[in-house]
Design an enzyme around this catalytic site. Sequence first.
Site, PDB file in Angstrom:
ATOM      1  N   PRO A   2     -26.933 -29.829 -29.254  1.00  0.00           N
ATOM      2  CA  PRO A   2     -26.390 -28.852 -30.201  1.00  0.00           C
ATOM      3  C   PRO A   2     -25.893 -29.540 -31.474  1.00  0.00           C
ATOM      4  CG  PRO A   2     -25.566 -28.439 -27.982  1.00  0.00           C
ATOM      5  CD  PRO A   2     -26.273 -29.762 -27.942  1.00  0.00           C
ATOM      6  N   GLU A   3     -26.352 -29.040 -32.610  1.00  0.00           N
ATOM      7  CA  GLU A   3     -25.924 -29.576 -33.898  1.00  0.00           C
ATOM      8  C   GLU A   3     -25.001 -28.559 -34.574  1.00  0.00           C
ATOM      9  OE1 GLU A   3     -26.456 -32.582 -34.693  1.00  0.00           O
ATOM     10  OE2 GLU A   3     -28.085 -33.172 -33.357  1.00  0.00           O
ATOM     11  N   LYS A  58     -19.413 -31.319 -35.256  1.00  0.00           N
ATOM     12  CA  LYS A  58     -19.904 -30.730 -34.003  1.00  0.00           C
ATOM     13  C   LYS A  58     -18.792 -30.551 -32.972  1.00  0.00           C
ATOM     14  CE  LYS A  58     -23.201 -33.873 -33.748  1.00  0.00           C
ATOM     15  NZ  LYS A  58     -24.391 -34.624 -33.263  1.00  0.00           N
ATOM     16  N   HIS A  93     -22.996 -27.356 -12.399  1.00  0.00           N
ATOM     17  CA  HIS A  93     -22.733 -27.934 -13.717  1.00  0.00           C
ATOM     18  C   HIS A  93     -21.694 -27.154 -14.522  1.00  0.00           C
ATOM     19  CE1 HIS A  93     -25.987 -30.639 -12.869  1.00  0.00           C
ATOM     20  NE2 HIS A  93     -26.871 -29.660 -12.808  1.00  0.00           N
ATOM     21  N   ARG A 265     -36.306 -41.584 -33.220  1.00  0.00           N
ATOM     22  CA  ARG A 265     -36.364 -40.122 -33.269  1.00  0.00           C
ATOM     23  C   ARG A 265     -37.620 -39.689 -34.015  1.00  0.00           C
ATOM     24  NH1 ARG A 265     -30.213 -38.051 -34.627  1.00  0.00           N
ATOM     25  NH2 ARG A 265     -29.143 -39.299 -33.048  1.00  0.00           N
TER      26      ARG A 265
END
EC number: 3.2.2.23
Length: 275
Positions: A2-3, A58, A93, A265
Amino acid sequence: MPELPEVEVTRRGIEPFVAGRRVERVDVRTAMLRWPVPAGLAEQLRAREVLAVERRGKYLLFEVDAGWFIVHLGMTGTLRVLPAAGVPVAAKHDHIDWIFDEFVLRFRDPRRFGAVLWHPREAGDVHAHPLLASLGVEPFSPAFTGALLHARTRGRTVSVKQALLAGDMVVGVGNIYASESLFRAGIRPTTAAGKVSLPRYERLADAVRATLADAIERGGSTLRDFVGSNGESGYFQLDCFVYDRAGQPCRVCGTPIRQIVQGQRSTYYCPTCQR
């Protein structure tokens, strides 16, 4: 991972439920995430009213009168708002529940790279926390300009994309959004950051803001795990000009999109539109 758009989507989804509400209790089922969950967190938050929910980069900052609890979603984390009546039994989780009167805020993180931390008010402003103090400027703040990017990159030989990802100039521009912003600005991602002119950095700053705003509007990007606080996926990935489109025609000029690797990346760009 998540950004900024995904974290902001989460914040906007959560804030109407928690702001002005009191935490009845906290159930911590996993004591070790990326860092240990503070041992006294449940007691610190019991009966505390959530005053505000802020985002810094973030990180999500939940303010109560005694301080802030800080949440980072890590690689696979999500925060869901669930009705208290009939809330599902916590799965493997599902690590932490914040129980309010009518709903449960549940933190789920399969890879456990996320974090939940506590910053007491007597330690000073939360923005001075070691994880927050060195972050770059917010992309939607007046401080984020092409002039800032230009000044901070003079003499730097690192690629402009890697400079964006570093987070010390501007926060929240992750891999997807760096590729997309550079496309919109017409800048090739391999260009040395120190060789980008001021006018091009001005276009890039505008492109970063527009890209992130569009992503937030579309609910973020869901490539694997991310869902918003209501359990819905994001859809920005369907609108990408270059990201994950290697070999496909550019939506603007028709040239096949190229894929390279930078800093371990994947980077995507159009060799015609980006110079």
